[in-house]
Design a protein around this motif. Structure first.
Motif, PDB file in Angstrom:
ATOM      1  N   GLY A 129       0.819  -1.212   0.000  1.00  0.00           N
ATOM      2  CA  GLY A 129       0.000   0.000   0.000  1.00  0.00           C
ATOM      3  C   GLY A 129       0.849   1.257   0.000  1.00  0.00           C
TER       4      GLY A 129
ATOM      5  N   GLN B  69       2.221   1.726  -3.459  1.00  0.00           N
ATOM      6  CA  GLN B  69       1.165   2.185  -4.362  1.00  0.00           C
ATOM      7  C   GLN B  69       0.937   3.685  -4.180  1.00  0.00           C
ATOM      8  OE1 GLN B  69      -0.079   0.330  -6.645  1.00  0.00           O
ATOM      9  NE2 GLN B  69      -1.980   1.282  -7.326  1.00  0.00           N
ATOM     10  N   THR B  70       0.949   4.144  -2.946  1.00  0.00           N
ATOM     11  CA  THR B  70       0.777   5.578  -2.679  1.00  0.00           C
ATOM     12  C   THR B  70       1.917   6.386  -3.285  1.00  0.00           C
ATOM     13  OG1 THR B  70      -0.402   5.095  -0.616  1.00  0.00           O
ATOM     14  CG2 THR B  70       0.555   7.297  -0.842  1.00  0.00           C
TER      15      THR B  70
ATOM     16  N   SER C 268       1.728  -3.792  -5.351  1.00  0.00           N
ATOM     17  CA  SER C 268       1.884  -5.236  -5.107  1.00  0.00           C
ATOM     18  C   SER C 268       3.091  -5.785  -5.861  1.00  0.00           C
ATOM     19  CB  SER C 268       0.612  -5.972  -5.534  1.00  0.00           C
ATOM     20  OG  SER C 268      -0.498  -5.528  -4.791  1.00  0.00           O
TER      21      SER C 268
END
Length: 531
Positions: free
Chosen positions: A466, A469-470, A506
């Motif tokens: 996560g 991804q940010t 991911s």
């Protein structure tokens, strides 16, 4: 023992198509009253060729309906896999050995055609054995039945005599569906020539209902020949044969492809003429190839079952058969990764579901209440991208990345994931690698990559998918990508050589932050990756 009324209500409320089919069978049993001590499901197989993906689909879907019925009813069930092995050998398939030898047996019942492979009593016995081993390999619960044995044993005699007694009514149903020339020669009975042993398609000269015989003219000798319709001396013509089988065996359910819709109607009419109610049925759509054309065994387009199982699990194939069976779907290599990942998604959801949601989940129809317990931490699509980025050529290399990403996962404890690792290597080599095309980045894109490297390097050691991804989102917005999809596509094209790809957070977590940074630095230093 049938489920509780509450569970049955939940199953029917799920609206899953196998339960809708099973509900039709419940009503059929209720209508029959005490006349039904079990419900008989049937699937048909033509042993003029080897079992194929359509054979699997029909048995798998029928089994799904059977499982659904067994949940909502306590009436026992049986499934017959019926081989039409008394059919005449019409043409020699081009993929068989001993072509010249086989030409001498055209017109003979398939159980009288020598096995071109030299391993069985006949060509039909060879293919029947393949069928049984094929069905056994998937764990299907079924009874094998041979048309030849059914005819010769007298099991079909009573119904054949009914057909003879109702000959004119059956002809009245069939003749309007035939062309003018075929009308002149058509008969629902195909006599087996006493002289040659061949299954003949000849017009009848005479019928003797009391004696149970028919008379035809031998086209080679000119003699009139009288044969019984019973005892294997005759075989029924296709649509009449289907109806005769339904009546003789008391079949309750048989599904078929959309291409047989008219045949089902005609066979149903004949079954009613013979005094029986035709089985409940389900017409499924046919599959399409990569160009949207219907799949044809003779053309060899589309995808075979053996090919699917090179790249995806049997469960993913079963899922593909479950989903939207009345919708025409493409059956080609590029549908496999999604089917595999859809299976994993449904499997993970199933553990948390109750009531109608559980019964609507395809997992119940594939595994009932006993699905695999394994948690798969990596999707198949992500594995394909990992192979692409890492240039891995063996399972050990891929497991090195997986173990760093999910330390508790091992090949021994995660056999399904280990299967997917092997599938991913083969699928990538055959279908992804040949189509990869890396794009050279622009100056603005190189600047964005440099900023992404800084963003990733600034994250703590404990960063997870996560967080990565940010970081990717942050850099995309900073570089004024109005549609962030374009930013992600840029990364896919530059780093992976493809237009579509995984969730980047991911991917970075699985491939590794340092490895991803090194990949981007290689792009910046060389001006682009090469295949």
């Amino acid at each position: 023992m049938t489920a509780s009324p509450e569970v049955i209500a939940q199953a029917l409320d799920s609206k899953a198509w196998p339960f809708q089919e099973a509900e039709k069978l419940v009503k059929r049993v209720e209508k029959a009253g005490n006349n039904k001590d079990h419900v008989l499901f049937e699937t048909g197989y033509g042993p003029s060729g080897l079992p194929h993906i359509g054979t699997f689909g029909e048995v798998a879907r029928t089994t799904m309906v059977r499982k659904a019925f067994e949940l909502i009813s306590d009436v026992p069930t049986r499934l017959i896999a019926f081989s039409d092995d008394m059919d005449g050998f019409r043409k020699v398939p081009s993929n068989l050995p001993n072509q010249e030898m086989l030409q001498n047996y055209l017109g003979m019942p398939l159980t009288k055609v020598p096995d071109p492979f030299g391993t069985h009593e006949s060509f039909a016995h060879h293919n029947n054995d393949r069928l049984c081993k094929f069905l056994d390999s998937f764990g299907f619960d079924y009874e094998f039945r041979s048309a030849t044995e059914a005819y010769l044993s007298g099991e079909m005699d009573e119904t054949l005599l009914k057909m003879l007694a109702n000959y004119d009514r059956i002809m009245k149903v069939m003749l309007p569906t035939l062309g003018e020339e075929r009308q002149k020669t058509y008969s629902p009975f195909l006599p087996v020539c006493p002289r040659t042993g061949r299954v003949l398609q000849v017009p009848l000269v005479e019928r003797n209902v009391e004696a149970g015989t028919i008379v035809y003219k031998d086209e080679e000798t000119g003699e009139l020949v009288e044969v019984p319709v019973t005892g294997g001396h005759c075989k029924a013509q296709w649509k009449a044969d289907w109806a005769m089988r339904w009546v003789a065996l008391d079949v309750d359910y048989e599904m078929s492809g959309k291409d047989l819709y008219e045949s089902v109607k005609l066979s149903s009419s004949i079954a009613r003429i013979l005094g029986s109610e035709p089985p409940e049925g389900f017409n499924y759509e046919l599959f399409l190839d990569e160009n949207g054309q219907k799949i044809s065994k003779s053309k060899g387009n589309g995808l075979t079952m053996e090919e699917w199982l090179q790249y995806g699990t049997p469960e993913s194939l079963a899922l593909y058969m479950f989903q939207a069976p009345r919708k025409a779907k493409k059956l080609y290599f590029d549908v496999i990764p999604k089917a595999v990942d859809d299976y994993l998604t449904f499997l993970s959801k199933f553990r948390e579901q109750e009531g109608k949601e559980k019964f609507a989940n395809p997992i119940w129809h594939i595994h009932s209440d006993n699905p695999p317990e394994e948690d798969v931490p990596v999707t198949f699509s992500l594995l394909l991208n990992l192979v692409s980025a890492s240039n891995a050529h063996d399972t050990e290399t891929l497991w090195g990345y997986i173990s760093a990403y999910a330390p508790d996962a091992t090949p021994a404890d995660h056999p399904l994931l280990d299967q997917l690792v092997s599938y991913a290597l083969v699928y990538y080599e055959n279908f992804v690698k040949p189509t990869k095309k890396y794009r050279t980045p622009t100056e603005q894109e190189i600047t964005a990559l440099e900023d992404l490297i800084k963003e990733l390097e600034g994250l703590p050691e404990t960063a997870e998918a996560g967080d990565y991804q940010t970081a990717v989102f942050t850099v995309g917005k900073a570089h004024n990508y109005e549609n962030l999809r374009e930013w992600f596509q840029t990364l896919y094209e530059i780093l992976l050589g493809q237009q579509q790809g995984p969730r980047m957070g991911s991917f970075i977590a699985l491939y590794g932050r340092s490895e991803t940074i090194n990949l981007m630095r290689q792009v910046i230093e060389t001006g682009g990756l090469q295949q």
